[in-house]
Design a protein around this motif. Sequence first.
Motif, short mmCIF file in Angstrom:
data_model
loop_
_atom_site.label_atom_id
_atom_site.label_comp_id
_atom_site.label_asym_id
_atom_site.label_seq_id
_atom_site.Cartn_x
_atom_site.Cartn_y
_atom_site.Cartn_z
N PRO A 141 -33.13 7.54 -6.09
CA PRO A 141 -33.00 6.08 -6.06
C PRO A 141 -32.62 5.56 -4.68
O PRO A 141 -31.93 6.25 -3.92
CB PRO A 141 -31.89 5.82 -7.07
CG PRO A 141 -31.11 7.08 -7.11
CD PRO A 141 -31.99 8.19 -6.68
N PHE A 172 -40.47 4.64 -2.27
CA PHE A 172 -40.48 4.62 -3.74
C PHE A 172 -41.83 4.22 -4.32
O PHE A 172 -42.07 4.42 -5.49
CB PHE A 172 -39.35 3.74 -4.31
CG PHE A 172 -39.34 2.31 -3.81
CD1 PHE A 172 -40.07 1.34 -4.45
CD2 PHE A 172 -38.57 1.96 -2.72
CE1 PHE A 172 -40.05 0.04 -4.00
CE2 PHE A 172 -38.54 0.65 -2.26
CZ PHE A 172 -39.29 -0.31 -2.91
N PHE B 243 -31.86 4.94 -13.43
CA PHE B 243 -31.87 3.64 -12.77
C PHE B 243 -30.71 2.75 -13.19
O PHE B 243 -30.32 1.86 -12.44
CB PHE B 243 -33.24 2.97 -12.95
CG PHE B 243 -34.30 3.68 -12.16
CD1 PHE B 243 -34.21 3.70 -10.77
CD2 PHE B 243 -35.31 4.39 -12.76
CE1 PHE B 243 -35.15 4.39 -10.01
CE2 PHE B 243 -36.25 5.09 -12.01
CZ PHE B 243 -36.16 5.09 -10.64
N THR B 246 -27.65 4.16 -11.02
CA THR B 246 -27.66 3.80 -9.60
C THR B 246 -27.90 2.31 -9.41
O THR B 246 -28.29 1.88 -8.34
CB THR B 246 -28.76 4.58 -8.86
OG1 THR B 246 -30.01 4.25 -9.47
CG2 THR B 246 -28.55 6.05 -8.94
#
Lengths: 300, 317
Positions: A141, A172, B243, B246
């Motif tokens: 991330p 990404f 997700f 984070t």
Amino acid sequence: MTDAVADRPERPAGQERQGPMVWESVPRRVITVYIPLALFVIVLLFPFYWMTITTLKPNEELYNYSEHNPFWVTSPTLANINRLLFETDYPRWLMITMLVAVVATFLSLFCSVLAAYAIQRLRFRGSQWVGLAIYLAYLVPPSILFIPLATMVFRLGLFDSPLALILTYPTFLIPFCTWLLIGYFKSIPYELEECALIDGASRLQILWRITLPLAVPGLISAGIFAFTLSWNEFIYALAFIQSAENKTVPVAVLTQLVVGDVYHWGSLMAGALLGSVPVAIFYSFFVEYYVSSLTGAVKE
Amino acid sequence: MATATETLALEGRRDNWLSRLFESKAFLIFVCMTPAVGLLVLFLTYPLGLGVWLAFTDARIGRPGEWIGGFNYELLFTDSVFWMSVWWTCFYTAVATVLKFGLGLWLALLLNHHLPLKSLIRAIILVPWIVPTVLSAIAFWWIYDPQFSIISYLLVDVLGWRDTYIDFLGEPWNARFSLIAANVWRGIPFVAICLLAGLQTISPSLYEAAMIDGASPWQRFVRITVPMLMPILAVVLTFSVIFTFTDFQLVYAITRGGPVNSTHLMATLAFQRAIPGGQLGEGAAIAVAMIPFLVAATVCSYFALARRKWQQGGKDD
């Protein structure tokens, strides 16, 4: 409704999924399906309705709930939008965001098409491991990467430049697009390429003339997804861009429109609304591609 | 097969060194992989390593750091704000994920019925997911306003269930649950649409067979829907957990970690210390502390994928 559907005998099999629910009575169906569904839709859409109605409200309606029904606007005004477009840098922020999103999307698509073609069709030793590595890259991330990337951006002299975003967004976007396109290339029959090879086409000709035209739906899906992802990106844009005129819309709305302790909710909401509209329009044209890319990436 | 066609193609080539070069498979693979791998190595792998290195240095903005060993972690170990953020990140992820999957599965099951305007409803439902998170977070910020909150207005002035307006973002627990609600709101569409795709691959004949055998709706759900949905559920779950864990945007936009640091996620705390605070090393140490959790989630995802292939009788390709 259910009866009308059931009466049509020539309905192609498997096109409509009626399942066992056909035996349910209408009132029961209303309570178990339609009412919960309506509640879901209302809750999911309410913030957007609220955004729109706040944008259109003049200040005296905005801050006076006792005399004005807050759910409706009696004398709509465009003053908030006007202020946003002509007294702030908003049009410039929109242009920057658009530029970054479009360039980053095309750059990522270019890299991803080549990589996906190599992994799925040229089939070298260890190609499946490269595919796996790219999948893992998607799981890294931005929240972990932004600090080291900020130091790199600074050393490369790209700090405060849209180029920093154009170069970092593919980190990404490429993994996602490649993963999606690998799946898409897999669905194109290999025999087509074999025929072209026999006819003497080169590998690049095959990619350009045969595989890519067949993969257009996959390219559109990947492109749309990449575009919305770059439009939504926040943390890199927040960390790498400092000057007010180079900010992207999400960052600028949050940092430039909030001045001091007094929030101009009308123009804040207008900023949020106008920032959402381009993605929403883009999305509405390509809903089916979007849904297929979202679900395709997960199923793959 | 492939080699046979290749030799055929090679025989028909033009005698041009450039086209010969592009016919060479090794060269072609190299050319095709270079842009993607180059960008990813330069802007993903290298920063990942750099981040781990920075976590063990005293780097600040404008000054390259020097190796100080585990000093950053020693500092963090006694830092109550850091431990609060670790706890809150885990709590946020756990509660938000459970709610997202519960409600998302329900929504997916609703959408799997035969409905009029089904594709339109599906398109509308995805809107919260595509709109930039920060912009919808600003809408939530306004919905959670202490004086002009529409939720408070509904509860106090319309329904009369409460006497005072709720201070959504001023109290730690109110702020936490407000953030979770916003995160769930944003996550439901993704979960629902993905699970709907999974539901649509389940053959109706399974349900018909179960009904003939006298299975109740609950039995059909537990014995058919859930097992058939498991592989896709595992993948979506991994994505969602990573997700959410984070997450940065929602918290940064709505509370910026306040009130009194009670809603700092690890990501927002890392940002706070590194960019406005200038302590790059310490920020990197917090960010790197997230990695073990992510590795655990990724391993789960890998096994889920492997299991899916095995279930479909496919090979590992």
